[in-house]
Design an enzyme around this catalytic site. Structure first.
Site, PDB file in Angstrom:
ATOM      1  N   THR A   1      -4.275   4.411  14.814  1.00 23.89           N
ATOM      2  CA  THR A   1      -3.053   5.147  14.505  1.00 23.89           C
ATOM      3  C   THR A   1      -2.795   6.237  15.539  1.00 23.89           C
ATOM      4  O   THR A   1      -3.726   6.762  16.159  1.00 23.89           O
ATOM      5  CB  THR A   1      -3.097   5.760  13.080  1.00 23.89           C
ATOM      6  OG1 THR A   1      -1.880   6.453  12.853  1.00 23.89           O
ATOM      7  CG2 THR A   1      -4.264   6.709  12.881  1.00 23.89           C
ATOM      8  N   ARG A   2      -1.503   6.541  15.725  1.00 28.02           N
ATOM      9  CA  ARG A   2      -1.093   7.667  16.587  1.00 28.02           C
ATOM     10  C   ARG A   2      -0.198   8.607  15.789  1.00 28.02           C
ATOM     11  O   ARG A   2       0.469   9.459  16.329  1.00 28.02           O
ATOM     12  CB  ARG A   2      -0.354   7.165  17.838  1.00 28.02           C
ATOM     13  CG  ARG A   2       0.707   6.131  17.575  1.00 28.02           C
ATOM     14  CD  ARG A   2       1.540   5.860  18.805  1.00 28.02           C
ATOM     15  NE  ARG A   2       2.785   6.563  18.717  1.00 28.02           N
ATOM     16  CZ  ARG A   2       3.910   6.068  18.226  1.00 28.02           C
ATOM     17  NH1 ARG A   2       3.950   4.828  17.757  1.00 28.02           N
ATOM     18  NH2 ARG A   2       5.002   6.779  18.191  1.00 28.02           N
TER      19      ARG A   2
ATOM     20  N   HIS B   1      -0.423   8.733   5.633  1.00 27.17           N
ATOM     21  CA  HIS B   1       0.108   9.059   4.315  1.00 27.17           C
ATOM     22  C   HIS B   1      -0.481   8.073   3.294  1.00 27.17           C
ATOM     23  O   HIS B   1      -1.345   7.274   3.626  1.00 27.17           O
ATOM     24  CB  HIS B   1       1.638   9.007   4.343  1.00 27.17           C
ATOM     25  CG  HIS B   1       2.209   9.907   5.394  1.00 27.17           C
ATOM     26  ND1 HIS B   1       2.168  11.273   5.286  1.00 27.17           N
ATOM     27  CD2 HIS B   1       2.780   9.636   6.596  1.00 27.17           C
ATOM     28  CE1 HIS B   1       2.709  11.817   6.367  1.00 27.17           C
ATOM     29  NE2 HIS B   1       3.092  10.845   7.177  1.00 27.17           N
TER      30      HIS B   1
ATOM     31  N   HIS C   1      -0.783   4.355   4.211  1.00 27.99           N
ATOM     32  CA  HIS C   1      -1.861   3.982   5.137  1.00 27.99           C
ATOM     33  C   HIS C   1      -3.201   3.922   4.414  1.00 27.99           C
ATOM     34  O   HIS C   1      -4.036   3.066   4.702  1.00 27.99           O
ATOM     35  CB  HIS C   1      -1.935   4.990   6.284  1.00 27.99           C
ATOM     36  CG  HIS C   1      -0.642   5.151   7.012  1.00 27.99           C
ATOM     37  ND1 HIS C   1       0.173   6.244   6.851  1.00 27.99           N
ATOM     38  CD2 HIS C   1      -0.001   4.322   7.864  1.00 27.99           C
ATOM     39  CE1 HIS C   1       1.245   6.101   7.589  1.00 27.99           C
ATOM     40  NE2 HIS C   1       1.173   4.942   8.204  1.00 27.99           N
TER      41      HIS C   1
ATOM     42  N   ARG D   1       2.729  -3.943  11.228  1.00 24.00           N
ATOM     43  CA  ARG D   1       4.073  -4.216  11.729  1.00 24.00           C
ATOM     44  C   ARG D   1       4.311  -3.371  12.986  1.00 24.00           C
ATOM     45  O   ARG D   1       3.952  -2.211  13.029  1.00 24.00           O
ATOM     46  CB  ARG D   1       5.067  -3.800  10.632  1.00 24.00           C
ATOM     47  CG  ARG D   1       6.474  -4.175  10.896  1.00 24.00           C
ATOM     48  CD  ARG D   1       7.364  -3.642   9.787  1.00 24.00           C
ATOM     49  NE  ARG D   1       8.743  -3.991  10.064  1.00 24.00           N
ATOM     50  CZ  ARG D   1       9.510  -3.294  10.888  1.00 24.00           C
ATOM     51  NH1 ARG D   1       9.057  -2.233  11.496  1.00 24.00           N
ATOM     52  NH2 ARG D   1      10.761  -3.688  11.094  1.00 24.00           N
TER      53      ARG D   1
END
Ligand code: PPS
Length: 574
Positions: A199-200, A204, A207, A293
């Protein structure tokens, strides 16, 4: 070179006998140096610690050409992203760079010698071809293509690396693991099946649900593996994000999840990047990797269309899965179903379920305006962290930049506004009057265009630093040139509010009310290059407010500024 099998011990180029490092360091001191930029530094760190295994250096021409055209190194091993060291013709000449020459690679932050590169070749890439084949289009709206054309120099130097030391880190040191350290950590925890989550962005509830679903589906533990090197320009800074990840960890069942920070420089290369990310996670000892996605998507191209389809990354990785030695866990977008207070991937939604989502753009908007963020979307702890990193405007700093002829009344307005904002008491307020700056910061400067530009540049620097810290600044130089004022706007508005106020007192009025004889001395030639007499004043074309003390009182003008600040939400309810 061969891809190290998953689970084995990786070659960490930094782990070597101290006496060898010492000898290399001594040698490096006598060599021509290349000072790396931030991206090259991230690349070097991962080459050296084994995160980019099987790479043991920057790509030579044969490997580069193969990676660009076939997603493979020259020996056929899968590798999708060109990891290149760009240099200028001046560096080639200065370092006499040619096959066999040894070059020191240095850290730009402390000048430390990190490695010695032995040159294999120096070559000129076809950047348009690289952009088209690697990133899908030669379009500057793509951050990596922009980097390629605007930042990367014209040649690449290929060669293997001998490591001297890993780049020093001073932030979140306890959460940084090399691939070998992470593998040892998994071993200690008895984790044999680990699914990594790239992740970057802040994490929340969606996730958390997605990673737990992945863990459940594959009987894995979860590694939150966020990028803290370089991400997409405009992303939320990694300091804020790491606080968020730490706040999310206790939301997992005890012992399920762990956090490790990845010093990667992302390219936002979508499908190719997904493949690269999977190889990196294999190197870090993970058995599974989540691809959701629009993985590493760069957003829209210059025609307003997405660079890649939402599931292109999954399709490409699927194609190479037999060579990856890490199992990819594909996920569709995860949405919230209010009726049952649950999250589902879009392809598993109960029939007819209504869903809710808040996009990244919408979240940024709510953070900016202070609009509420619902509890179903994120945890209160995460919301608190994000809100303190993105305070609403009434907690942000701002600069009111007054410009006008000498004796226009700008100083009187600045003084009155200063008092008024002090009375308001919401922020510490700084007054940067032209005369103060001239005596305190710019005493050696005269009044040529260049010197005036330097003076405004200094004011902008100080104002932007104070604005960043949440203060209010009132600056009141003559600032006769539009370009310098706009440069000030650019620098300051990155950190808070910027309001350009044109004090448009007619020149004749400024001259007529001058009791000091300054304009008279300028007219008689005793002062040279005086603004309005024999030096230009460019009236602002982009003023946020135009005021004229010859027709309005100082109190009225101060009130107009206060109304403007209130309208933009910088001041208001206390
Ligand atoms: S600028 O153009 O924004 O850098 O000018 P600023 O810093 O506001 O400086 C204005 C003060 O410098 C005195 N001064 C001159 N102004 C304009 N042109 C020339 N050639 C010039 N020479 C000196 C001017 O009187 C202002 O002085 P203060 O002390 O502020 O009244």
């Amino acid at each position: 070179m061969s891809n190290s099998p998953h689970g084995g011990i990786l070659k960490d180029l930094v782990l070597r006998d101290a006496s060898i490092s010492q000898a290399l360091l001594q040698e490096a001191n006598g060599l021509y140096s290349i000072v790396l930029n931030e991206r090259q530094l991230c690349d070097l760190e991962l080459i050296m610690n084994g995160g980019f295994s099987p790479l043991e250096g920057f790509l030579n021409q044969a490997d580069y050409e193969n990676v660009v055209t076939n997603l493979r190194l020259a020996n056929g091993v899968l590798w999708s992203m060109p990891i290149t060291l760009d240099i200028s013709s001046a560096q080639i000449a200065a370092g006499k760079l040619a096959k066999g020459v040894r070059v020191a690679l240095r850290d730009p932050r402390d000048d430390a010698s990190l490695a010695i590169l032995t040159v294999e070749d120096v070559y000129q890439p076809n950047k348009v071809r690289e952009a088209e084949l690697v990133f899908g289009a030669n379009d500057l709206a793509h951050p990596a293509v922009d980097y390629l054309h605007r930042v990367a120099k014209e040649y690449y130097v290929g060669g293997s690396i001998q490591a001297i030391a890993a780049p020093a880190h001073y932030d979140y040191v306890e959460n940084r693991y090399t691939p070998n350290e992470l593998r040892a950590h998994f071993k200690k925890l008895n984790w044999t099946r680990v699914v990594a989550f790239q992740t970057r962005n802040p994490m929340h509830r969606a996730h958390r649900e997605l990673t737990v679903r992945a863990a459940r589906a594959r009987q894995c533990n979860v590694l939150i593996h966020p990028v803290v090197g370089l991400t997409k320009p405009g992303d939320i800074d990694h300091y804020t994000r790491v606080q968020v990840y730490k706040a999310i960890l206790p939301k997992y069942p005890q012992g399920m999840a762990s956090l490790s920070l990845l010093p990667l420089a992302m390219r936002m290369g979508g499908p190719r990047e997904a493949l690269w990310h999977a190889i990196i996670r294999k190197n870090y000892g993970c058995s599974h990797f989540i691809i959701g996605r629009d993985h590493a998507g760069p957003g829209k191209n210059s025609q307003g269309k997405d660079f890649y389809g939402p599931y292109d990354a999954q399709h490409l990785v699927e194609k190479y899965k037999s060579e990856l030695h890490i199992e990819v866990v594909e996920f569709q977008m995860v949405s919230y179903v209010p009726e049952t207070d649950e999250y589902y991937p879009d392809n598993e939604l109960p029939a007819g379920a209504k869903t809710l989502n808040i996009s990244g753009t919408e979240l940024r908007r709510r953070l900016k305006t202070g609009a509420p963020i619902p509890d179903w979307f994120t945890y209160p702890e995460v919301q608190r962290i994000l809100r303190s990193a993105h305070p609403p405007r009434n907690k942000q700093g701002f600069t009111v930049f007054l410009t006008g002829y000498w004796n226009s009344g700008a100083t009187a307005i600045a003084n009155a506004l200063h008092v008024s904002l002090n009375q308001d008491g919401q922020r510490p307020t700084t007054l940067l009057l032209g005369e103060t700056i001239r005596s305190e910061l710019s005493s050696e400067l005269g009044f040529t265009r260049r010197e005036r530009d330097i003076n405004i540049h200094r004011i902008a620097f100080v104002a932007s630093e104070i604005t960043k810290c949440g203060g209010a600044v009132i600056a009141a130089p003559i600032a006769p040139y539009e370009s310098a004022r706009e440069e000030a706007r650019k620098a300051i508005s990155k950190n808070g509010g910027f309001f350009l106020v044109h004090v448009a007192t007619p020149l004749e009025t400024c001259i007529a009310s001058d009791r000091t004889g300054t304009y008279a001395r300028a007219k008689s030639g005793l002062i040279k290059g005086f603004t309005g007499i024999d030096d230009p004043y460019e009236a602002p074309s982009k003023a946020d407010l135009v005021v004229d003390p010859s027709t309005s009182s100082i109190s009225q003008i101060v009130h107009e500024v206060i109304l403007l600040l209130e309208k933009e939400n910088y001041i208001g309810e206390r």
